[in-house]
Design a protein around this motif. Structure first.
Motif, mmCIF file in Angstrom:
data_model
loop_
_atom_site.group_PDB
_atom_site.id
_atom_site.type_symbol
_atom_site.label_atom_id
_atom_site.label_comp_id
_atom_site.label_asym_id
_atom_site.label_seq_id
_atom_site.Cartn_x
_atom_site.Cartn_y
_atom_site.Cartn_z
ATOM 1 N N ARG A 98 -0.345 7.083 -9.604
ATOM 2 C CA ARG A 98 -1.391 6.113 -9.244
ATOM 3 C C ARG A 98 -1.524 5.063 -10.344
ATOM 4 O O ARG A 98 -1.550 3.857 -10.065
ATOM 5 N N PRO A 139 0.854 3.503 5.457
ATOM 6 C CA PRO A 139 1.293 2.851 4.221
ATOM 7 C C PRO A 139 2.707 2.286 4.335
ATOM 8 O O PRO A 139 3.519 2.761 5.134
ATOM 9 N N ARG A 162 -3.512 5.743 7.654
ATOM 10 C CA ARG A 162 -3.441 4.568 6.770
ATOM 11 C C ARG A 162 -2.208 3.701 6.973
ATOM 12 O O ARG A 162 -2.181 2.561 6.537
ATOM 13 N N VAL A 198 -0.797 1.169 -9.602
ATOM 14 C CA VAL A 198 -1.938 0.249 -9.664
ATOM 15 C C VAL A 198 -1.720 -0.811 -10.740
ATOM 16 O O VAL A 198 -2.072 -1.981 -10.554
ATOM 17 N N ASN A 228 0.836 -1.198 0.000
ATOM 18 C CA ASN A 228 0.000 0.000 0.000
ATOM 19 C C ASN A 228 0.873 1.251 0.000
ATOM 20 O O ASN A 228 1.926 1.297 0.624
ATOM 21 N N HIS A 262 -0.098 -2.527 -6.907
ATOM 22 C CA HIS A 262 0.056 -1.862 -5.617
ATOM 23 C C HIS A 262 -1.263 -1.163 -5.310
ATOM 24 O O HIS A 262 -1.989 -0.760 -6.220
ATOM 25 N N GLU A 263 -1.568 -1.018 -4.036
ATOM 26 C CA GLU A 263 -2.780 -0.322 -3.633
ATOM 27 C C GLU A 263 -2.423 1.100 -3.212
ATOM 28 O O GLU A 263 -1.644 1.288 -2.276
ATOM 29 N N VAL A 264 -2.987 2.079 -3.886
ATOM 30 C CA VAL A 264 -2.795 3.473 -3.495
ATOM 31 C C VAL A 264 -3.899 3.795 -2.495
ATOM 32 O O VAL A 264 -5.072 3.861 -2.846
ATOM 33 N N VAL A 265 -3.504 3.941 -1.224
ATOM 34 C CA VAL A 265 -4.486 4.140 -0.158
ATOM 35 C C VAL A 265 -4.992 5.573 -0.116
ATOM 36 O O VAL A 265 -6.080 5.829 0.406
#
Length: 134
Positions: free
Chosen positions: A17, A46, A44, A21, A2, A25-28
């Motif tokens: 992003r 990260p 978050r 992505v 993240n 990968h997760e963009v929180v």
């Protein structure tokens, strides 16, 4: 993994992003100010923070200092158009896990992310010290 993106340029955030992505990968969160970045990092937690140096409310170098204290396990990857050696050196000596110059492409970002994660893992390993003997 993240990731939090902190950059005042919306186009830069969108491109980062998309690149991250695409690599699963997760963009929180992606935010445009230091204040929002610090709040999102605390909320978050990260694994990686992509941080611009030129932010409207504070210097990214100052934010880096705060992030290293408040989120000590996160890898902070500086992303900036500032190419002066002194700025890059300062960020790396402070504890940034990497530095990518703008403008960037997907390959530069992904190589920077990989290198930053490795550098951060080494930093965390050193901080933890040698394993206790039994």
């Amino acid at each position: 993994m993240n990731v939090l993106i902190v950059d005042d340029n919306e186009m830069t955030r969108t491109i980062l992003r998309s690149i991250l992505v695409a690599e699963r990968h997760e963009v929180v969160a992606d935010v445009g100010t230091a204040q929002l970045g610090l709040a999102a990092a605390l909320e978050r937690r990260p694994a990686m923070i992509c941080l611009d140096i030129e932010l409207p409310d504070r210097s990214g170098v100052e934010v880096l200092r705060d992030l290293l204290v408040q989120c000590p396990d996160a890898a902070v990857l500086m992303i900036s158009g500032r190419q002066d050696i002194e700025t890059i050196k300062t960020c790396m000596e402070m504890g940034a896990a990497g530095y990518i110059l703008k403008p960037f492409n997907a390959e530069a970002v992904l190589q920077g992310v990989d290198a930053a994660l490795k550098r951060n893992a080494q930093r965390l390993e050193k901080r933890a010290g040698p394993p206790a003997s039994v």
